[in-house]
Design a protein around this motif. Structure first.
Motif, PDB file in Angstrom:
ATOM      1  N   PHE A 133     -22.932  18.311  -9.685  1.00  0.00           N
ATOM      2  CA  PHE A 133     -23.430  17.250  -8.811  1.00  0.00           C
ATOM      3  C   PHE A 133     -24.651  16.611  -9.456  1.00  0.00           C
ATOM      4  N   VAL A 134     -24.805  15.305  -9.239  1.00  0.00           N
ATOM      5  CA  VAL A 134     -25.949  14.570  -9.752  1.00  0.00           C
ATOM      6  C   VAL A 134     -26.652  13.912  -8.574  1.00  0.00           C
ATOM      7  N   LYS A 135     -27.947  14.167  -8.433  1.00  0.00           N
ATOM      8  CA  LYS A 135     -28.746  13.522  -7.394  1.00  0.00           C
ATOM      9  C   LYS A 135     -29.335  12.252  -7.995  1.00  0.00           C
ATOM     10  N   VAL A 136     -29.159  11.146  -7.269  1.00  0.00           N
ATOM     11  CA  VAL A 136     -29.534   9.843  -7.794  1.00  0.00           C
ATOM     12  C   VAL A 136     -30.507   9.145  -6.838  1.00  0.00           C
ATOM     13  N   LYS A 137     -31.573   8.614  -7.414  1.00  0.00           N
ATOM     14  CA  LYS A 137     -32.531   7.778  -6.678  1.00  0.00           C
ATOM     15  C   LYS A 137     -32.776   6.528  -7.518  1.00  0.00           C
ATOM     16  N   ASN A 138     -32.648   5.369  -6.906  1.00  0.00           N
ATOM     17  CA  ASN A 138     -32.872   4.097  -7.604  1.00  0.00           C
ATOM     18  C   ASN A 138     -32.062   4.000  -8.898  1.00  0.00           C
ATOM     19  N   ASP A 139     -30.789   4.378  -8.814  1.00  0.00           N
ATOM     20  CA  ASP A 139     -29.861   4.321  -9.954  1.00  0.00           C
ATOM     21  C   ASP A 139     -30.263   5.203 -11.128  1.00  0.00           C
ATOM     22  N   LYS A 140     -31.101   6.215 -10.894  1.00  0.00           N
ATOM     23  CA  LYS A 140     -31.517   7.140 -11.944  1.00  0.00           C
ATOM     24  C   LYS A 140     -31.223   8.570 -11.510  1.00  0.00           C
ATOM     25  N   ARG A 141     -30.804   9.382 -12.440  1.00  0.00           N
ATOM     26  CA  ARG A 141     -30.620  10.814 -12.182  1.00  0.00           C
ATOM     27  C   ARG A 141     -31.994  11.429 -11.928  1.00  0.00           C
TER      28      ARG A 141
END
Length: 181
Positions: free
Chosen positions: A107-115
């Protein structure tokens, strides 16, 4: 993710470049926060341990500013339910056919299109579990290894800036040497 897949419809974060950041003293705290939240969310699914690993878990080590977390589970049978729950918390499931690592669910957590974080969900007893901890702990205990690994990562990030798989594969020799020492 697999290089054989058509990347034209992939989200921005899936193909972002590799950037190594200076060590950040907040990474350890962020790791603890992710551990706590993931344990609270996933314990009903039989998640046992949730542990901060990777370069951000090693003080004074430059790293991609992404918190790596591993968690163990009895089986992958409820991965659809886990994925549905985590999606509400900005986590994106990368299915095994894209991840190319059948021994984990990723799983990858993403905020503002960034990992900002990765979750490596492994079956209890997976041999890579202990190797991850051993590598982390050897780095934590040896400033010279931290220096050597930092230099290697910096060079590889330049060489494989847009190829995460090649970057990771190129670190394998160093990791194996550390594990054997």
């Amino acid at each position: 993710m697999s290089k054989n897949e058509d990347q034209t419809n992939w989200p921005v974060w899936a193909t972002e470049s590799i950037e190594i950041a200076d060590p950040d003293s907040m990474w350890l705290e962020k790791g603890k926060q992710e551990e706590k939240q993931l344990y609270e969310l996933l314990s009903p699914f039989g998640i046992g341990q949730v542990i901060h690993i990777g370069s951000t878990s090693v003080p004074n080590l430059p790293a991609k500013p992404i918190i790596d977390i591993m968690a163990d589970v009895d089986s992958f049978e409820r991965i659809t339910d886990i994925s549905a729950l985590l999606s509400s918390y900005d986590w994106h499931y990368v299915p095994p056919h894209l991840d190319n690592k059948d021994w984990r669910r990723f799983f990858v957590k993403v905020k503002n299109d960034k990992r900002v974080a990765h979750l490596h969900l492994m079956l209890k007893g997976e041999k890579r579990w202990e190797k991850q901890l051993l590598f982390r702990d050897k780095l934590r205990d040896d400033p010279q290894l931290v220096f050597e690994y930092a230099r290697l990562k910096s060079n590889l990030a330049k060489e494989f800036n847009l190829d995460r798989e090649a970057y990771t594969d190129a670190k394998t020799k160093f990791v194996n040497l550390v594990l054997r020492s």
